[in-house]
Design a protein around this motif. Sequence first.
Motif, PDB file in Angstrom:
ATOM      1  N   ARG A 167     -68.515 -64.204  14.367  1.00  0.00           N
ATOM      2  CA  ARG A 167     -69.201 -64.064  15.475  1.00  0.00           C
ATOM      3  C   ARG A 167     -68.879 -62.332  15.482  1.00  0.00           C
ATOM      4  O   ARG A 167     -70.197 -61.337  15.762  1.00  0.00           O
ATOM      5  CB  ARG A 167     -68.538 -64.784  17.119  1.00  0.00           C
ATOM      6  CG  ARG A 167     -69.502 -65.887  16.534  1.00  0.00           C
ATOM      7  CD  ARG A 167     -68.751 -66.742  18.725  1.00  0.00           C
ATOM      8  NE  ARG A 167     -68.535 -68.198  18.360  1.00  0.00           N
ATOM      9  CZ  ARG A 167     -67.781 -68.820  18.061  1.00  0.00           C
ATOM     10  NH1 ARG A 167     -65.794 -68.293  18.113  1.00  0.00           N
ATOM     11  NH2 ARG A 167     -67.853 -70.301  18.417  1.00  0.00           N
ATOM     12  N   LEU A 168     -67.819 -61.794  14.992  1.00  0.00           N
ATOM     13  CA  LEU A 168     -67.661 -60.170  15.867  1.00  0.00           C
ATOM     14  C   LEU A 168     -66.280 -59.648  14.806  1.00  0.00           C
ATOM     15  O   LEU A 168     -66.008 -60.347  13.977  1.00  0.00           O
ATOM     16  CB  LEU A 168     -66.391 -60.599  17.295  1.00  0.00           C
ATOM     17  CG  LEU A 168     -67.409 -60.820  18.152  1.00  0.00           C
ATOM     18  CD1 LEU A 168     -66.290 -61.630  19.338  1.00  0.00           C
ATOM     19  CD2 LEU A 168     -68.428 -60.606  19.045  1.00  0.00           C
ATOM     20  N   VAL A 169     -67.420 -58.651  14.561  1.00  0.00           N
ATOM     21  CA  VAL A 169     -66.055 -57.945  13.416  1.00  0.00           C
ATOM     22  C   VAL A 169     -65.457 -57.540  14.193  1.00  0.00           C
ATOM     23  O   VAL A 169     -65.905 -56.076  15.384  1.00  0.00           O
ATOM     24  CB  VAL A 169     -66.971 -57.255  12.250  1.00  0.00           C
ATOM     25  CG1 VAL A 169     -66.206 -56.596  11.079  1.00  0.00           C
ATOM     26  CG2 VAL A 169     -67.781 -58.884  11.868  1.00  0.00           C
ATOM     27  N   VAL A 170     -64.356 -55.868  13.747  1.00  0.00           N
ATOM     28  CA  VAL A 170     -63.104 -55.455  14.718  1.00  0.00           C
ATOM     29  C   VAL A 170     -63.368 -53.849  14.308  1.00  0.00           C
ATOM     30  O   VAL A 170     -62.907 -53.694  13.028  1.00  0.00           O
ATOM     31  CB  VAL A 170     -61.984 -55.605  14.617  1.00  0.00           C
ATOM     32  CG1 VAL A 170     -61.574 -54.613  15.970  1.00  0.00           C
ATOM     33  CG2 VAL A 170     -61.607 -56.996  15.477  1.00  0.00           C
ATOM     34  N   ASP A 171     -63.750 -52.993  14.348  1.00  0.00           N
ATOM     35  CA  ASP A 171     -63.402 -51.991  14.557  1.00  0.00           C
ATOM     36  C   ASP A 171     -62.751 -50.817  15.030  1.00  0.00           C
ATOM     37  O   ASP A 171     -62.866 -50.758  16.167  1.00  0.00           O
ATOM     38  CB  ASP A 171     -64.798 -51.111  15.061  1.00  0.00           C
ATOM     39  CG  ASP A 171     -65.235 -49.003  14.100  1.00  0.00           C
ATOM     40  OD1 ASP A 171     -63.666 -49.035  13.885  1.00  0.00           O
ATOM     41  OD2 ASP A 171     -65.037 -48.908  13.862  1.00  0.00           O
ATOM     42  N   PRO A 172     -61.115 -51.172  14.324  1.00  0.00           N
ATOM     43  CA  PRO A 172     -60.159 -51.139  15.394  1.00  0.00           C
ATOM     44  C   PRO A 172     -60.105 -49.532  15.802  1.00  0.00           C
ATOM     45  O   PRO A 172     -59.210 -48.753  16.473  1.00  0.00           O
ATOM     46  CB  PRO A 172     -59.092 -51.255  13.995  1.00  0.00           C
ATOM     47  CG  PRO A 172     -60.068 -51.363  12.710  1.00  0.00           C
ATOM     48  CD  PRO A 172     -60.852 -51.467  12.982  1.00  0.00           C
ATOM     49  N   GLU A 173     -61.127 -48.372  15.111  1.00  0.00           N
ATOM     50  CA  GLU A 173     -61.033 -46.766  15.884  1.00  0.00           C
ATOM     51  C   GLU A 173     -62.128 -46.779  16.778  1.00  0.00           C
ATOM     52  O   GLU A 173     -60.965 -45.615  17.412  1.00  0.00           O
ATOM     53  CB  GLU A 173     -61.607 -46.206  14.702  1.00  0.00           C
ATOM     54  CG  GLU A 173     -60.951 -46.028  13.168  1.00  0.00           C
ATOM     55  CD  GLU A 173     -60.739 -45.443  12.444  1.00  0.00           C
ATOM     56  OE1 GLU A 173     -60.147 -45.219  11.386  1.00  0.00           O
ATOM     57  OE2 GLU A 173     -62.121 -45.106  12.104  1.00  0.00           O
ATOM     58  N   ASP A 174     -62.565 -47.826  17.195  1.00  0.00           N
ATOM     59  CA  ASP A 174     -63.541 -47.095  18.425  1.00  0.00           C
ATOM     60  C   ASP A 174     -62.461 -48.475  19.380  1.00  0.00           C
ATOM     61  O   ASP A 174     -62.307 -49.153  19.235  1.00  0.00           O
ATOM     62  CB  ASP A 174     -64.729 -48.080  18.336  1.00  0.00           C
ATOM     63  CG  ASP A 174     -65.772 -46.749  18.261  1.00  0.00           C
ATOM     64  OD1 ASP A 174     -65.171 -46.425  19.825  1.00  0.00           O
ATOM     65  OD2 ASP A 174     -67.257 -47.175  18.391  1.00  0.00           O
ATOM     66  N   LYS A 175     -63.747 -47.749  20.812  1.00  0.00           N
ATOM     67  CA  LYS A 175     -63.637 -48.334  21.988  1.00  0.00           C
ATOM     68  C   LYS A 175     -64.546 -48.710  22.532  1.00  0.00           C
ATOM     69  O   LYS A 175     -65.069 -47.943  22.582  1.00  0.00           O
ATOM     70  CB  LYS A 175     -62.351 -48.162  22.590  1.00  0.00           C
ATOM     71  CG  LYS A 175     -61.101 -48.182  22.063  1.00  0.00           C
ATOM     72  CD  LYS A 175     -60.007 -47.302  23.362  1.00  0.00           C
ATOM     73  CE  LYS A 175     -58.766 -47.128  23.281  1.00  0.00           C
ATOM     74  NZ  LYS A 175     -57.780 -46.788  23.860  1.00  0.00           N
ATOM     75  N   TYR A 176     -64.768 -49.999  23.516  1.00  0.00           N
ATOM     76  CA  TYR A 176     -66.224 -50.411  24.559  1.00  0.00           C
ATOM     77  C   TYR A 176     -67.538 -49.965  23.711  1.00  0.00           C
ATOM     78  O   TYR A 176     -67.858 -49.516  23.822  1.00  0.00           O
ATOM     79  CB  TYR A 176     -65.213 -49.277  25.590  1.00  0.00           C
ATOM     80  CG  TYR A 176     -64.582 -49.731  26.576  1.00  0.00           C
ATOM     81  CD1 TYR A 176     -63.900 -50.891  26.923  1.00  0.00           C
ATOM     82  CD2 TYR A 176     -63.596 -48.140  26.526  1.00  0.00           C
ATOM     83  CE1 TYR A 176     -62.498 -51.134  26.954  1.00  0.00           C
ATOM     84  CE2 TYR A 176     -62.473 -48.475  26.790  1.00  0.00           C
ATOM     85  CZ  TYR A 176     -61.823 -49.646  27.074  1.00  0.00           C
ATOM     86  OH  TYR A 176     -60.316 -49.511  28.016  1.00  0.00           O
ATOM     87  N   LYS A 177     -67.225 -50.906  22.482  1.00  0.00           N
ATOM     88  CA  LYS A 177     -68.836 -50.111  22.097  1.00  0.00           C
ATOM     89  C   LYS A 177     -69.779 -51.127  22.753  1.00  0.00           C
ATOM     90  O   LYS A 177     -70.636 -50.764  22.342  1.00  0.00           O
ATOM     91  CB  LYS A 177     -68.397 -50.972  20.145  1.00  0.00           C
ATOM     92  CG  LYS A 177     -67.261 -49.805  19.729  1.00  0.00           C
ATOM     93  CD  LYS A 177     -67.544 -50.219  18.231  1.00  0.00           C
ATOM     94  CE  LYS A 177     -68.679 -50.312  17.223  1.00  0.00           C
ATOM     95  NZ  LYS A 177     -68.716 -49.319  17.297  1.00  0.00           N
TER      96      LYS A 177
END
Length: 456
Positions: free
Chosen positions: A130-140
């Motif tokens: 369902r989800l993929v994480v971009d660890p460099e970003d927040k509150y996308k």
Amino acid sequence: MPQSKVIIGSEEWCSFPELQIPFIKARVDSGAKTSALHALNITPFLKNNENWVHFEINPLQNNTKITKRCEARLIDKRVVKSSSGFREQRYVIITQLHIGDKTFNIEVTLTNRDSMGFRMLLGREAMIGRLVVDPEDKYKLGQPSFDEIKNYYQASEIVKNGLRIGVLASNPELYSNRRIMEAGEMRGHEMHFLNIKECYMKLDATKPEIHYRGGRVLNDFDAIIPRIRPSITFYGCALTRQFEALKVYTLNSAAAITQSRDKLFSLQLLLNHGVDIPTTGFANSPLDTNDLIQMVGGSPLIVKLLEGTQGKGVVLAETKKAAESVINAFKSLNANILVQEFIKEANGKDLRLFVVDGKVVAAMQREAAPGEFRANIHMGGTASVVKVTAEEKKIAIRAAKAMDLKVAGVDIIRSSKGPLLLEVNSSPGLEGIEGATHKDIAGEMIKAIEKNFKLK
């Protein structure tokens, strides 16, 4: 065609529609298998012949005044290892998670996350497919406005005419101290952390005082909660006595704390109040070592330094020769020791019962880690909820009363002779037992202070 995955940041706002929690900030952690939700006062119950749980959530970070009461169907109870390495038994529920434009069911464990900051941890099982994480970003996926949050959440019921309460301790960051501060603030009290080493006093027949570093006079407190480390018992109790001289209510008195820290005297006091303990011996001279060993049933046996604290200065002597060597070594250093029978049938387990104002408010079982022994005391390992007997509750309450303690951690071991009392702690820690039982013990301590003032 497979549904595309949504990219999220390392932190995101989400909601739990079924729990009626529209805003909660989550820490996204693909290293964690299961998701976890902050919960307090978790109580199982039956609903339509199914197992459910009641629980409370403080949904906003760093805000303990806002409380949501929730319920959900219980699907499991399991032991989970936290990021700090502590093992605890947690209740598990399945509930809807709404994040971005997606809504789906996830499995969530319930645990006290006050020490972790984020009220929600989103684990990888919930994200798979369902989800993929971009660890460099927040509150996308966006953030709610302050007004949206404020307009929805209503503060919980607060005690009127709050008291001015001081926590007399050494480390403001310690879990137990933070929880007590938060519990007091949540109930509408003015809470102050008073560092023992930064307090000093004036002894005077007409105007005794306590000063805080910088010269501030501490003369307007309603109550004090002493949380005194064993290494500073003398000075901490001196300050507590000074507050008592100022007619400030202390949750545990200086006299009660002092006698609880004297291992020999406290055991004698407990026996005089009809509380059973493991057979224990005390002698002054090495010439009496052989008879001392036989007195407690021979080896294996436990040797405890009277000045030892929190499991330090405790030795398991597995043979008579080892016992003689340990006892004589301590005696050669002029150290006072107790010799105690080893309760083999306890199998590395003991009980911690938490007593507040004459009631057992929580209980847990502690088990030594594999390869370790439990020398009739808590030595680490795992903690879990346990159902204690009426007799064990009675012993804990009687022990706290004998020691004149309003707050006490009472350690009991189950033996072939029945439950035996090991030790009474006058400044018991909250982290392990709150984590294992999900009980708001800090809140119970604050309520005990409120009760004292209501009775006046």
